[in-house]
Design a protein around this motif. Structure first.
Motif, mmCIF file in Angstrom:
data_model
loop_
_atom_site.group_PDB
_atom_site.id
_atom_site.type_symbol
_atom_site.label_atom_id
_atom_site.label_comp_id
_atom_site.label_asym_id
_atom_site.label_seq_id
_atom_site.Cartn_x
_atom_site.Cartn_y
_atom_site.Cartn_z
ATOM 1 N N LYS A 5 0.833 -1.210 0.000
ATOM 2 C CA LYS A 5 0.000 0.000 0.000
ATOM 3 C C LYS A 5 0.867 1.259 0.000
ATOM 4 O O LYS A 5 0.608 2.213 -0.737
ATOM 5 N N GLU A 6 1.927 1.266 0.827
ATOM 6 C CA GLU A 6 2.837 2.410 0.874
ATOM 7 C C GLU A 6 3.511 2.622 -0.480
ATOM 8 O O GLU A 6 3.615 3.754 -0.969
ATOM 9 N N ALA A 7 3.984 1.535 -1.092
ATOM 10 C CA ALA A 7 4.643 1.643 -2.400
ATOM 11 C C ALA A 7 3.676 2.184 -3.450
ATOM 12 O O ALA A 7 4.058 2.999 -4.294
ATOM 13 N N ALA A 13 2.052 9.156 -6.440
ATOM 14 C CA ALA A 13 2.596 10.511 -6.367
ATOM 15 C C ALA A 13 3.607 10.747 -7.484
ATOM 16 O O ALA A 13 3.636 11.823 -8.098
ATOM 17 N N ILE A 14 4.429 9.741 -7.781
ATOM 18 C CA ILE A 14 5.432 9.865 -8.848
ATOM 19 C C ILE A 14 4.742 10.026 -10.196
ATOM 20 O O ILE A 14 5.070 10.923 -10.977
ATOM 21 N N PHE A 37 12.566 8.898 -5.839
ATOM 22 C CA PHE A 37 12.032 7.576 -5.578
ATOM 23 C C PHE A 37 11.759 6.879 -6.898
ATOM 24 O O PHE A 37 11.357 7.506 -7.874
ATOM 25 N N ARG A 38 11.971 5.594 -6.885
ATOM 26 C CA ARG A 38 11.591 4.769 -8.017
ATOM 27 C C ARG A 38 11.059 3.483 -7.413
ATOM 28 O O ARG A 38 11.726 2.839 -6.615
ATOM 29 N N THR A 39 9.848 3.144 -7.746
ATOM 30 C CA THR A 39 9.287 1.902 -7.214
ATOM 31 C C THR A 39 9.429 0.803 -8.259
ATOM 32 O O THR A 39 9.630 1.070 -9.437
ATOM 33 N N ASP A 46 0.724 -7.039 -8.961
ATOM 34 C CA ASP A 46 0.491 -7.072 -7.511
ATOM 35 C C ASP A 46 0.940 -8.395 -6.910
ATOM 36 O O ASP A 46 1.542 -8.429 -5.840
ATOM 37 N N GLU A 47 0.658 -9.493 -7.598
ATOM 38 C CA GLU A 47 1.037 -10.816 -7.086
ATOM 39 C C GLU A 47 2.554 -10.941 -6.982
ATOM 40 O O GLU A 47 3.084 -11.448 -5.994
ATOM 41 N N GLU A 48 3.280 -10.458 -8.016
ATOM 42 C CA GLU A 48 4.741 -10.514 -7.989
ATOM 43 C C GLU A 48 5.296 -9.615 -6.886
ATOM 44 O O GLU A 48 6.256 -9.980 -6.207
#
Length: 185
Positions: A5-7, A13-14, A37-39, A46-48
């Protein structure tokens, strides 16, 4: 799930070219921060992402606990009783290690009752201080006690029968208390 959720909040935002949500920023005018930041969410489903998080968080030490009882209790009742017991153990830990009640094993019953009552009064007093003063909410009992112990009061009895009170050894914690007491009187 919390980390995912945080990611996602950061990724959103990015993508939207917005500032990070406040909980991810340092809000202090005296601090300048440059960050990027880079996610990994762009490249993962989502599963991965969940599997990657599991691999980094699950280390085999998560464990479990078992509550046994001679009474026929529901899971919720057993857990509620266990948590209540845990809070009582924490109070006694605080009485022994922070309030520093001396070992009770060799005292008479009356001495034990008296020491425990005084210890609980000290705990109550410190809890009321935490309730009353926002600055003390997350302050250790040990530090509050030390601060109050350092505060000294000298009473001068003047010739006309008036008492003069002189406080000394102020610090941030005991100043709160003295200020409030002077407001009350």
């Amino acid at each position: 799930m919390k980390k995912l959720k945080e990611a996602k909040e950061i990724q959103k935002a990015i993508v939207n070219k917005k500032k990070l949500p406040k909980k991810f920023r340092i809000d202090n005018e005296l601090i300048e921060i440059e960050y990027s930041f880079r996610t990994k969410l762009e490249e993962l489903s989502d599963e991965e992402a969940i599997e990657l998080l599991k691999a980094s968080l699950i280390n085999g030490r998560e464990g479990f606990f078992c509550l046994k009882s001679s009474k026929d209790l529901t899971l919720e009742e057993a857990l509620k009783i266990y948590r209540r017991k845990d809070s009582i153990e924490k109070i006694f830990h605080s009485l022994k290690n922070e309030i520093q009640i001396k070992p009770l094993r060799v005292w008479s019953d009356d001495s034990i009752y008296g020491a425990i009552i005084l210890g609980f009064i000290a705990q109550l007093f410190i809890s009321l201080m935490r309730y009353e003063f926002e600055d003390l909410k997350h302050r250790s009992t040990k530090f509050i006690k030390k601060s109050l112990k350092n505060l000294t009061l000298t009473v001068n009895f003047l010739k006309n029968g008036v008492k003069q009170y002189i406080f000394a050894n102020f610090d941030k914690i005991n100043s709160l208390f003295v200020t409030r007491m002077s407001e009350i009187s």
